[in-house]
Write an enzyme that holds these catalytic residues in place. Structure first.
Site, PDB file in Angstrom:
ATOM      1  N   ASP A 204      10.008  11.622  16.969  1.00  0.00           N
ATOM      2  CA  ASP A 204       9.592  12.899  17.552  1.00  0.00           C
ATOM      3  C   ASP A 204       9.068  13.837  16.470  1.00  0.00           C
ATOM      4  O   ASP A 204       8.084  14.555  16.678  1.00  0.00           O
ATOM      5  CB  ASP A 204      10.765  13.577  18.266  1.00  0.00           C
ATOM      6  CG  ASP A 204      11.314  12.769  19.423  1.00  0.00           C
ATOM      7  OD1 ASP A 204      10.555  11.974  20.020  1.00  0.00           O
ATOM      8  OD2 ASP A 204      12.512  12.922  19.721  1.00  0.00           O
TER       9      ASP A 204
ATOM     10  N   ASP B 174      18.334   9.904  20.241  1.00  0.00           N
ATOM     11  CA  ASP B 174      18.099  11.186  19.571  1.00  0.00           C
ATOM     12  C   ASP B 174      19.357  11.565  18.808  1.00  0.00           C
ATOM     13  O   ASP B 174      20.471  11.203  19.202  1.00  0.00           O
ATOM     14  CB  ASP B 174      17.758  12.286  20.579  1.00  0.00           C
ATOM     15  CG  ASP B 174      16.345  12.176  21.130  1.00  0.00           C
ATOM     16  OD1 ASP B 174      15.481  11.624  20.429  1.00  0.00           O
ATOM     17  OD2 ASP B 174      16.108  12.639  22.251  1.00  0.00           O
TER      18      ASP B 174
END
Length: 162
Positions: free
Chosen positions: A136, A118
């Site tokens: 995401d 991330d």
């Protein structure tokens, strides 16, 4: 494979490729935990997430890697089936293609690293939202478009009934 599905599978592949390119860039150009301030409300920050959305089950000991991988692969199989049936429904097919591309993008990370890379970090004052990535984002946009599609279909049904 049904010809109408090809554009939707290409969309999923584009999401996967963009997701993996951005993650490769982050992992090769940033040290783990490094923060690059871009805006007052946005940083690029290299972190790992061993859990799911919003770090759900991040501290579960490792078994969640296999659960989330299996779930993503099952969902992707269902999406391929749905694309065969609904490939002409542009909004719905596009939405589920985004979800599938995002799911597979994160599966690649889970298999390669045991966790997801991330790096998109939004914050407001002292409140930081969980970092996320392109996969995401595609999943969230796809889910939002599925909701919109549901509302639009309900609206169409009401106008046909009247």
């Amino acid at each position: 494979m049904h010809k109408g599905m090809v554009r939707w599978l290409v969309l999923a592949v584009v999401v996967i490729v963009l997701d993996q390119i951005t993650k490769l860039y982050i992992t090769s150009h940033f040290a783990y935990g490094e923060v690059l301030r871009v805006l007052d409300v946005f940083n690029i920050t290299f972190v790992y997430n061993p859990g799911a959305a919003f770090s759900f089950l991040h501290d579960a000991g490792g078994w969640q890697r296999y659960l989330f991988t299996a779930f993503a692969l099952i969902v992707s199989g269902v999406i391929v089936y749905l694309l065969r049936k609904h490939h002409e429904e542009t909004l719905f097919a596009g939405a589920i293609s985004l979800v599938m591309g995002g799911a597979i993008g994160n599966v690649i990370d889970r298999m390669a690293y045991g966790k997801v890379v991330d790096f998109l970090d939004f914050h407001w004052g002292l409140a930081h939202f969980p970092a996320f990535n392109v996969a995401d984002s595609a999943i969230c946009i796809g889910a939002g478009l599925m909701i919109l599609d549901g509302f639009l279909k309900k609206s169409e049904e009401k106008s046909v009934q009247q």
